[in-house]
Design a protein around this motif. Structure first.
Motif, mmCIF file in Angstrom:
data_model
loop_
_atom_site.group_PDB
_atom_site.id
_atom_site.type_symbol
_atom_site.label_atom_id
_atom_site.label_comp_id
_atom_site.label_asym_id
_atom_site.label_seq_id
_atom_site.Cartn_x
_atom_site.Cartn_y
_atom_site.Cartn_z
ATOM 1 N N SER A 1 -12.380 22.996 -65.391
ATOM 2 C CA SER A 1 -11.523 23.969 -64.716
ATOM 3 C C SER A 1 -12.394 24.927 -63.929
ATOM 4 O O SER A 1 -13.598 25.041 -64.183
ATOM 5 C CB SER A 1 -10.660 24.733 -65.730
ATOM 6 N N SER A 2 -11.770 25.615 -62.986
ATOM 7 C CA SER A 2 -12.505 26.530 -62.127
ATOM 8 C C SER A 2 -11.764 27.856 -62.041
ATOM 9 O O SER A 2 -10.555 27.872 -61.789
ATOM 10 C CB SER A 2 -12.670 25.929 -60.724
ATOM 11 N N ASP A 3 -12.485 28.934 -62.261
ATOM 12 C CA ASP A 3 -11.960 30.282 -62.043
ATOM 13 C C ASP A 3 -12.628 30.804 -60.777
ATOM 14 O O ASP A 3 -13.783 31.252 -60.811
ATOM 15 C CB ASP A 3 -12.283 31.167 -63.247
ATOM 16 N N ASN A 4 -11.915 30.717 -59.671
ATOM 17 C CA ASN A 4 -12.526 31.076 -58.389
ATOM 18 C C ASN A 4 -12.730 32.587 -58.247
ATOM 19 O O ASN A 4 -13.552 33.017 -57.437
ATOM 20 C CB ASN A 4 -11.676 30.539 -57.239
ATOM 21 N N VAL A 5 -12.017 33.375 -59.006
ATOM 22 C CA VAL A 5 -12.232 34.821 -58.974
ATOM 23 C C VAL A 5 -13.564 35.159 -59.630
ATOM 24 O O VAL A 5 -14.346 35.965 -59.124
ATOM 25 C CB VAL A 5 -11.079 35.569 -59.669
ATOM 26 N N LYS A 6 -13.821 34.529 -60.778
ATOM 27 C CA LYS A 6 -15.076 34.750 -61.484
ATOM 28 C C LYS A 6 -16.211 33.881 -60.951
ATOM 29 O O LYS A 6 -17.355 34.015 -61.400
ATOM 30 C CB LYS A 6 -14.897 34.489 -62.979
ATOM 31 N N ASN A 7 -15.882 32.966 -60.015
ATOM 32 C CA ASN A 7 -16.886 32.055 -59.460
ATOM 33 C C ASN A 7 -17.582 31.275 -60.578
ATOM 34 O O ASN A 7 -18.811 31.114 -60.583
ATOM 35 C CB ASN A 7 -17.919 32.822 -58.624
ATOM 36 N N THR A 8 -16.787 30.792 -61.491
ATOM 37 C CA THR A 8 -17.299 30.088 -62.669
ATOM 38 C C THR A 8 -16.491 28.818 -62.899
ATOM 39 O O THR A 8 -15.264 28.817 -62.753
ATOM 40 C CB THR A 8 -17.233 30.993 -63.919
ATOM 41 N N VAL A 9 -17.190 27.769 -63.257
ATOM 42 C CA VAL A 9 -16.553 26.497 -63.603
ATOM 43 C C VAL A 9 -16.819 26.231 -65.084
ATOM 44 O O VAL A 9 -17.932 26.458 -65.575
ATOM 45 C CB VAL A 9 -17.093 25.360 -62.731
ATOM 46 N N TYR A 10 -15.795 25.754 -65.761
ATOM 47 C CA TYR A 10 -15.884 25.519 -67.192
ATOM 48 C C TYR A 10 -15.749 24.032 -67.518
ATOM 49 O O TYR A 10 -15.099 23.281 -66.797
ATOM 50 C CB TYR A 10 -14.772 26.286 -67.914
ATOM 51 N N LEU A 11 -16.351 23.652 -68.627
ATOM 52 C CA LEU A 11 -16.151 22.309 -69.165
ATOM 53 C C LEU A 11 -15.802 22.461 -70.636
ATOM 54 O O LEU A 11 -16.662 22.803 -71.459
ATOM 55 C CB LEU A 11 -17.405 21.444 -69.000
ATOM 56 N N GLN A 12 -14.529 22.249 -70.937
ATOM 57 C CA GLN A 12 -14.073 22.280 -72.325
ATOM 58 C C GLN A 12 -14.298 20.907 -72.929
ATOM 59 O O GLN A 12 -13.777 19.914 -72.419
ATOM 60 C CB GLN A 12 -12.592 22.649 -72.395
ATOM 61 N N MET A 13 -15.069 20.867 -74.000
ATOM 62 C CA MET A 13 -15.429 19.599 -74.627
ATOM 63 C C MET A 13 -14.846 19.559 -76.035
ATOM 64 O O MET A 13 -15.205 20.385 -76.881
ATOM 65 C CB MET A 13 -16.956 19.441 -74.675
ATOM 66 N N ASN A 14 -13.951 18.626 -76.259
ATOM 67 C CA ASN A 14 -13.284 18.478 -77.551
ATOM 68 C C ASN A 14 -13.646 17.136 -78.179
ATOM 69 O O ASN A 14 -14.103 16.217 -77.498
ATOM 70 C CB ASN A 14 -11.774 18.574 -77.373
#
Length: 123
Positions: free
Chosen positions: A71-84
């Protein structure tokens, strides 16, 4: 100067979860794609997921599909990878990378890379 900084790695037991973050600085355009790659000892680097920050299109390697979510939070300029549902074979150094095109693909070179964060899955 474009910088990507990964965080969130660590050690976890099989079946556990981690969320990796990729903080992007020096590049504010949403017209870009960010991908996550990983490299285990003695193995080639593997592209596992990417996201187009302009339209949200995502792609996953078969090895992580249905377990990982990008996922990407363009306001925070951060991309996440949730690993389950992590497995021992997910153990690797995880890198994020950014490309100035907005095309999400795991089959090309990316322009900018982070330094990586270690993920270890072991009981």
């Amino acid at each position: 100067q474009v910088q990507l900084v990964e965080s969130g790695g660590g050690s976890v037991q099989p079946g556990g979860s981690l969320r990796l973050s990729c903080a992007v600085s020096g590049f504010t355009s949403y017209f870009s794609a960010v991908a996550w790659f990983r490299q285990a000892p003695g193995k080639e680097r593997e592209g596992i997921s990417c996201i187009s920050r302009s339209d949200g299109v995502t792609s996953y390697a078969d090895s992580v599909k249905e377990r990982f979510a990008i996922s990407s939070d363009n306001v925070k300029n951060t991309v996440y990878l949730q690993m389950n549902r992590l497995k021992p074979e997910d153990t690797a150094v995880y890198y994020c990378a950014l490309d100035r095109s907005a095309v999400c693909t795991l089959n090309r070179a990316y322009d900018y890379w982070g330094q990586g964060t270690q993920v270890t899955v072991s009981s």
